[in-house]
Design a protein around this motif. Sequence first.
Motif, PDB file in Angstrom:
ATOM      1  N   ALA A   1     -35.960 -32.783   2.672  1.00 40.67           N
ATOM      2  CA  ALA A   1     -36.236 -33.253   1.314  1.00 40.67           C
ATOM      3  C   ALA A   1     -35.119 -34.172   0.827  1.00 40.67           C
ATOM      4  CB  ALA A   1     -36.384 -32.066   0.376  1.00 40.67           C
ATOM      5  N   ASP A   2     -35.515 -35.227   0.102  1.00 43.79           N
ATOM      6  CA  ASP A   2     -34.570 -36.197  -0.432  1.00 43.79           C
ATOM      7  C   ASP A   2     -33.754 -35.559  -1.555  1.00 43.79           C
ATOM      8  OD1 ASP A   2     -33.229 -38.416  -1.243  1.00 43.79           O
ATOM      9  OD2 ASP A   2     -34.975 -39.479  -2.051  1.00 43.79           O
ATOM     10  N   LEU A   3     -32.444 -35.623  -1.463  1.00 48.12           N
ATOM     11  CA  LEU A   3     -31.576 -35.022  -2.480  1.00 48.12           C
ATOM     12  C   LEU A   3     -31.395 -35.903  -3.706  1.00 48.12           C
ATOM     13  CD1 LEU A   3     -28.800 -33.430  -0.214  1.00 48.12           C
ATOM     14  CD2 LEU A   3     -30.505 -32.222  -1.580  1.00 48.12           C
ATOM     15  N   TRP A   4     -31.973 -37.114  -3.682  1.00 43.99           N
ATOM     16  CA  TRP A   4     -31.853 -38.000  -4.840  1.00 43.99           C
ATOM     17  C   TRP A   4     -32.926 -37.722  -5.894  1.00 43.99           C
ATOM     18  CZ3 TRP A   4     -27.375 -39.860  -5.304  1.00 43.99           C
ATOM     19  CH2 TRP A   4     -26.656 -40.383  -4.218  1.00 43.99           C
ATOM     20  N   SER A   5     -33.869 -36.877  -5.592  1.00 41.78           N
ATOM     21  CA  SER A   5     -34.929 -36.585  -6.560  1.00 41.78           C
ATOM     22  C   SER A   5     -34.326 -35.908  -7.782  1.00 41.78           C
ATOM     23  CB  SER A   5     -35.983 -35.669  -5.937  1.00 41.78           C
ATOM     24  OG  SER A   5     -36.528 -36.270  -4.778  1.00 41.78           O
ATOM     25  N   GLU A   6     -34.794 -36.321  -8.974  1.00 43.49           N
ATOM     26  CA  GLU A   6     -34.258 -35.784 -10.224  1.00 43.49           C
ATOM     27  C   GLU A   6     -34.450 -34.278 -10.320  1.00 43.49           C
ATOM     28  OE1 GLU A   6     -32.467 -37.068 -12.494  1.00 43.49           O
ATOM     29  OE2 GLU A   6     -32.546 -39.202 -12.032  1.00 43.49           O
ATOM     30  N   GLY A   7     -35.521 -33.777  -9.745  1.00 45.65           N
ATOM     31  CA  GLY A   7     -35.788 -32.342  -9.839  1.00 45.65           C
ATOM     32  C   GLY A   7     -34.953 -31.505  -8.895  1.00 45.65           C
ATOM     33  N   THR A   8     -34.215 -32.181  -7.984  1.00 45.04           N
ATOM     34  CA  THR A   8     -33.411 -31.443  -6.999  1.00 45.04           C
ATOM     35  C   THR A   8     -32.059 -31.084  -7.596  1.00 45.04           C
ATOM     36  OG1 THR A   8     -34.438 -32.747  -5.270  1.00 45.04           O
ATOM     37  CG2 THR A   8     -32.492 -31.497  -4.662  1.00 45.04           C
ATOM     38  N   ALA A   9     -31.655 -29.868  -7.415  1.00 43.46           N
ATOM     39  CA  ALA A   9     -30.353 -29.450  -7.936  1.00 43.46           C
ATOM     40  C   ALA A   9     -29.724 -28.491  -6.931  1.00 43.46           C
ATOM     41  CB  ALA A   9     -30.501 -28.793  -9.304  1.00 43.46           C
ATOM     42  N   GLY A  10     -28.562 -28.006  -7.274  1.00 43.12           N
ATOM     43  CA  GLY A  10     -27.966 -26.996  -6.430  1.00 43.12           C
ATOM     44  C   GLY A  10     -26.799 -27.501  -5.613  1.00 43.12           C
ATOM     45  N   GLU A  11     -26.397 -26.659  -4.669  1.00 44.01           N
ATOM     46  CA  GLU A  11     -25.189 -26.886  -3.890  1.00 44.01           C
ATOM     47  C   GLU A  11     -25.253 -28.163  -3.058  1.00 44.01           C
ATOM     48  OE1 GLU A  11     -21.363 -25.971  -2.366  1.00 44.01           O
ATOM     49  OE2 GLU A  11     -22.492 -25.219  -4.098  1.00 44.01           O
ATOM     50  N   LYS A  12     -26.399 -28.423  -2.401  1.00 48.81           N
ATOM     51  CA  LYS A  12     -26.517 -29.589  -1.519  1.00 48.81           C
ATOM     52  C   LYS A  12     -26.366 -30.890  -2.290  1.00 48.81           C
ATOM     53  CE  LYS A  12     -27.192 -27.398   2.352  1.00 48.81           C
ATOM     54  NZ  LYS A  12     -26.171 -27.441   3.419  1.00 48.81           N
ATOM     55  N   GLN A  13     -26.999 -30.959  -3.477  1.00 47.21           N
ATOM     56  CA  GLN A  13     -26.872 -32.186  -4.263  1.00 47.21           C
ATOM     57  C   GLN A  13     -25.435 -32.360  -4.762  1.00 47.21           C
ATOM     58  OE1 GLN A  13     -28.705 -33.006  -8.324  1.00 47.21           O
ATOM     59  NE2 GLN A  13     -30.130 -34.099  -6.985  1.00 47.21           N
ATOM     60  N   ARG A  14     -24.762 -31.266  -5.108  1.00 48.19           N
ATOM     61  CA  ARG A  14     -23.367 -31.352  -5.543  1.00 48.19           C
ATOM     62  C   ARG A  14     -22.484 -31.857  -4.397  1.00 48.19           C
ATOM     63  NH1 ARG A  14     -18.940 -28.418  -5.290  1.00 48.19           N
ATOM     64  NH2 ARG A  14     -19.947 -26.668  -4.216  1.00 48.19           N
ATOM     65  N   GLU A  15     -22.727 -31.384  -3.175  1.00 48.57           N
ATOM     66  CA  GLU A  15     -21.965 -31.858  -2.018  1.00 48.57           C
ATOM     67  C   GLU A  15     -22.200 -33.345  -1.777  1.00 48.57           C
ATOM     68  OE1 GLU A  15     -23.073 -29.421   1.258  1.00 48.57           O
ATOM     69  OE2 GLU A  15     -22.089 -27.606   0.495  1.00 48.57           O
ATOM     70  N   LEU A  16     -23.458 -33.787  -1.973  1.00 47.56           N
ATOM     71  CA  LEU A  16     -23.786 -35.205  -1.818  1.00 47.56           C
ATOM     72  C   LEU A  16     -22.986 -36.047  -2.804  1.00 47.56           C
ATOM     73  CD1 LEU A  16     -25.570 -37.654  -0.979  1.00 47.56           C
ATOM     74  CD2 LEU A  16     -27.279 -36.838  -2.599  1.00 47.56           C
ATOM     75  N   ILE A  17     -22.981 -35.628  -4.072  1.00 47.53           N
ATOM     76  CA  ILE A  17     -22.278 -36.383  -5.114  1.00 47.53           C
ATOM     77  C   ILE A  17     -20.772 -36.386  -4.844  1.00 47.53           C
ATOM     78  CG2 ILE A  17     -21.628 -36.279  -7.561  1.00 47.53           C
ATOM     79  CD1 ILE A  17     -24.573 -35.412  -8.085  1.00 47.53           C
ATOM     80  N   GLU A  18     -20.235 -35.267  -4.415  1.00 50.01           N
ATOM     81  CA  GLU A  18     -18.796 -35.199  -4.167  1.00 50.01           C
ATOM     82  C   GLU A  18     -18.378 -36.061  -2.972  1.00 50.01           C
ATOM     83  OE1 GLU A  18     -17.801 -31.076  -3.836  1.00 50.01           O
ATOM     84  OE2 GLU A  18     -17.866 -30.737  -6.013  1.00 50.01           O
ATOM     85  N   SER A  19     -19.253 -36.167  -1.975  1.00 44.88           N
ATOM     86  CA  SER A  19     -18.924 -37.023  -0.824  1.00 44.88           C
ATOM     87  C   SER A  19     -18.851 -38.491  -1.230  1.00 44.88           C
ATOM     88  CB  SER A  19     -19.951 -36.823   0.298  1.00 44.88           C
ATOM     89  OG  SER A  19     -21.243 -37.223  -0.117  1.00 44.88           O
TER      90      SER A  19
END
Length: 654
Positions: A172-190
């Motif tokens: 699943a694409d982590l850029w979707s607005e409805g996606t949240a959680g640890e994986k999306q936070r790791e994406l943003i931090e990278s």
Amino acid sequence: MPSLERRNVGVFAHVDAGKTTTTEHILFASGRIRSLGSVDSGTTVTDWLDMERERGISVRAATTSYVWNDVRVNLVDTPGHVDFLSEVERSLRVMDGAVLIISAVEGVQAQTELIWNALRRLKIPTLLYVNKMDRVGADAGRVLAEIRTQLSTRLVVMQSLSGSGGEFQGAADLWSEGTAGEKQRELIESIAEADEQLLERYLDGESVSLSEWKRQAQLLSRIGEVYPVLFGASSKGIGIPGLMDAITDYLPGPGGDPEAPPSGVVFKIEQGKSAGKMAFVRLYEGTIRNRDVIRNVTRQVEEKVTQIRRVEGGRSEDTGVLEAGDIAAVCGLTQVQIGDILGSPDAIPEEARLAVPLLTVQAQWENEQDYPRMVQALRELSEEDPLLDVQWLQEERELHLKIMGLIQLEMLTSLLDSRFGLKARFSPPSVIYKETPSQAAEGYIANTMPKPCWAVLRFLIEPGERGSGTRYASTVRTEDLLAQYQNEVARRVPEALQQGLYGWEVTDLKVTLVEGQHHVWHTHPLDFAVATPMGLMNGLAAAGTRLLEPVLKFRIVVPEEFGGRVMNDLTLMRGTFEAPELQDVRMTIEGKLPLAESLEYPVALSSLTKGRGTIATSFLGYEECPPDIHAERQRRGVNPLDQSRYILSVRKAL
């Protein structure tokens, strides 16, 4: 109608990671082909040679194209087997972006690391695609850890996984607005870690929209600062649309001005059935059209373009025009060679050097009447792959060529049969050694007889660092030796060092011209062409030479119970290795090994472990042979140490 945006993208991987299957599914998803081909059944677009269809491996880089999101993508599917590394080398030079495919089961392998290092050296923005997530043994976490350890830590993992192995359902694409959680936070931090301003805003708690994070990820990826990671199972078409979106969103366009003077490079040559010699050209600036006259600055000739064709597998069509940023096959250039620069050289990037042929073989033919055809066929194939370096010894009626490995030899046998109708055999491969001076010495030659003739040279020959190649310098004043004669000497030095005291190329040395004389009346420029080999061989005889042998870096993975036997084998083969690593019940051994001792070892290892052991090797470099190793090659032509006979042979008087 406005022209489409473009991308020039190479697909790279270790063998069997799924490059050709991925390419086939991309073409199908884009609508470029109507039905899916299969590597196993030999029906893919990019594997069109007979051997590729029969063996299920790519042996030639194949160009194709498709349109996705209003972007035309020129895609180059490259071979994964180390024997065809020269095809990868040539393709790297003309890519603006790359997709590096890694198997979710095997992880980072020898060729993966080699290609990655070349991509970084050339600063080519790269997407990482972890394929085969549906296979038993797929482990995304382990593969990501290997990538971070062996390739780079600057990863941007843009998808979250749903299952793996037989349970894999997709990513699943982590850029979707409805996606949240640890994986999306790791994406943003990278992304934040790669951008100081965004990092400050993030640490200060400032609100940054997801779209702004994505735009920054695209910018950083297009300049090669971060590397997006995606997942899929190409054989089932899972993950393909996401990969295609990423190619257009995260890899850069080619740039270039169609109105500027032409500037392009030839990276591949093929012989078309109807079009004749086709030179595949990546054009960086300007425009080339049918019937244009283009200057080949490498060969210093001008030739007329007869056709410009877009080639896909075994099919091609005449497009009539090649614009800046695009790739096409140009016909009519009869004198062109791989690596030649067309038009201005200013926009052409450097090339990667990956492939080093380490074996040599002699070609043999079935019938005596096939001899002239075999000469012509191998010359033609050498045009398409210059690293074959075909040597035709006319007096001995022998043909010698260099190869990367046994699979390449199979490919050459198949090509000679299917394309030229020749039944060829090859001698067992022998290792290519090199020579290097044992110590410093001087070489002297006074070539003054028979007149008119006058060339006096003195060289200082010094050993160089391992891997330094040949360096040449001159301390002679032009008053003593005219510049035109010094230029002739400089041009002849590399040729003269092709055969040393034992018949092998001499390398890792510095040659300095310390004395030179010419005669106002008696000297001819060719006198120095004759004198240079004699002076250098005189110096090498005084210095003596040592043999150098090719050494491989290896990684062996075997069940633990075979570890002791394998380490004993490595010791007997003069190998050196680090302390083995144990993981579960498997042992990993890494080290270096002389090629000459290990040519047959992959077969022996497979037999010993009943197919459960693997060995991956890559060329490490040349190292000095032990004193008891002696390898001599038959010299081509007359030895310049026999000066009288050598002069007669050059003058065609023998």
